[in-house]
Design a protein around this motif. Sequence first.
Motif, PDB file in Angstrom:
ATOM      1  N   GLU A  54       0.796  -1.191  -0.016  1.00 25.83           N
ATOM      2  CA  GLU A  54      -0.056   0.064  -0.072  1.00 25.83           C
ATOM      3  C   GLU A  54       0.888   1.288  -0.042  1.00 25.83           C
ATOM      4  O   GLU A  54       0.358   2.424   0.037  1.00 25.83           O
TER       5      GLU A  54
ATOM      6  N   PHE B 227      -7.257   8.623   5.202  1.00 27.88           N
ATOM      7  CA  PHE B 227      -7.225   7.275   4.459  1.00 27.88           C
ATOM      8  C   PHE B 227      -8.519   7.157   3.397  1.00 27.88           C
ATOM      9  O   PHE B 227      -9.675   7.863   3.895  1.00 27.88           O
ATOM     10  N   GLY B 228      -8.108   6.880   2.261  1.00 25.54           N
ATOM     11  CA  GLY B 228      -9.259   6.689   1.542  1.00 25.54           C
ATOM     12  C   GLY B 228      -9.433   8.063   0.422  1.00 25.54           C
ATOM     13  O   GLY B 228     -10.269   8.057  -0.446  1.00 25.54           O
TER      14      GLY B 228
ATOM     15  N   LYS C 241      -4.925   6.332  -4.612  1.00 26.59           N
ATOM     16  CA  LYS C 241      -5.864   6.257  -3.123  1.00 26.59           C
ATOM     17  C   LYS C 241      -4.917   6.266  -2.270  1.00 26.59           C
ATOM     18  O   LYS C 241      -3.975   5.686  -1.972  1.00 26.59           O
TER      19      LYS C 241
ATOM     20  N   ASP D 290      -3.436   5.668   1.315  1.00 30.36           N
ATOM     21  CA  ASP D 290      -3.406   4.778   2.401  1.00 30.36           C
ATOM     22  C   ASP D 290      -3.264   5.446   3.917  1.00 30.36           C
ATOM     23  O   ASP D 290      -3.967   4.937   4.769  1.00 30.36           O
ATOM     24  N   GLY D 291      -2.433   6.470   3.906  1.00 29.22           N
ATOM     25  CA  GLY D 291      -2.241   7.284   5.377  1.00 29.22           C
ATOM     26  C   GLY D 291      -1.150   8.079   5.166  1.00 29.22           C
ATOM     27  O   GLY D 291      -0.472   8.185   4.019  1.00 29.22           O
TER      28      GLY D 291
ATOM     29  N   LEU E 172       2.536  11.532   2.525  1.00 26.16           N
ATOM     30  CA  LEU E 172       1.513  10.566   2.614  1.00 26.16           C
ATOM     31  C   LEU E 172       2.208   9.229   1.826  1.00 26.16           C
ATOM     32  O   LEU E 172       3.100   9.428   1.112  1.00 26.16           O
TER      33      LEU E 172
END
Length: 205
Positions: A78, A123-124, A136, A138-139, A177
């Motif tokens: 991720e 996230f998201g 996208k 992940d964090g 990120l």
Amino acid sequence: MQLPLMRFDDEVEIVPARKLLAKVAAVLVAPSDQFATRPVEVLELGFDGVAGDFHAGATRRSGGREPWYPRGTEMRNERQVSIVAPDELAVIAAGMNLREIRPEWIGANLVIDGIPRLSMLPFGTLLFFRGGVTLKVDGQNAPCRLAGRSVAENAGMPDQEAGALLFPKVARRLRGLVAWVEKPGRIAAGEDVSVRIPEQWIYRP
């Protein structure tokens, strides 16, 4: 007798979804055997991430960030793309008493300008690039001593071990990120980005 349906969403603070606009300030790639990146004109992205990059791959090996697995366990990757913001890098540099911290020193693939507090995107979050790529989030990318050591070496800090230790402290929640490729394609410097932040809430059981 049917009992009434109980709802709890009125007891939770819900932040509505929203959109932001930003711009790609730079794109960078790391050779497959190196952590540090170098600027390029475009990023070529597939479902495995940035072609030829250090962090490319559909899977990766677990490390210190995943203490619930034995180190080296194969898991989904991720962390295909590392994203940073120039204003946050400037804050980190000031906190370390450095003139600058360049994105390539900490292995960044994308520098995105125009998003306030980029590292706090949830996230998201979806990043839609004008050229067609979708990433996208992940964090947050937790700062580590590997990146700190690279900063200390490239900045010429006299005590490089102290610099490696200082970076994770100063860069907490500012290091950017990590994201993965939802829709592949090419990203070029100067490209517009549409940022779609999902509805947010805090889960309290």
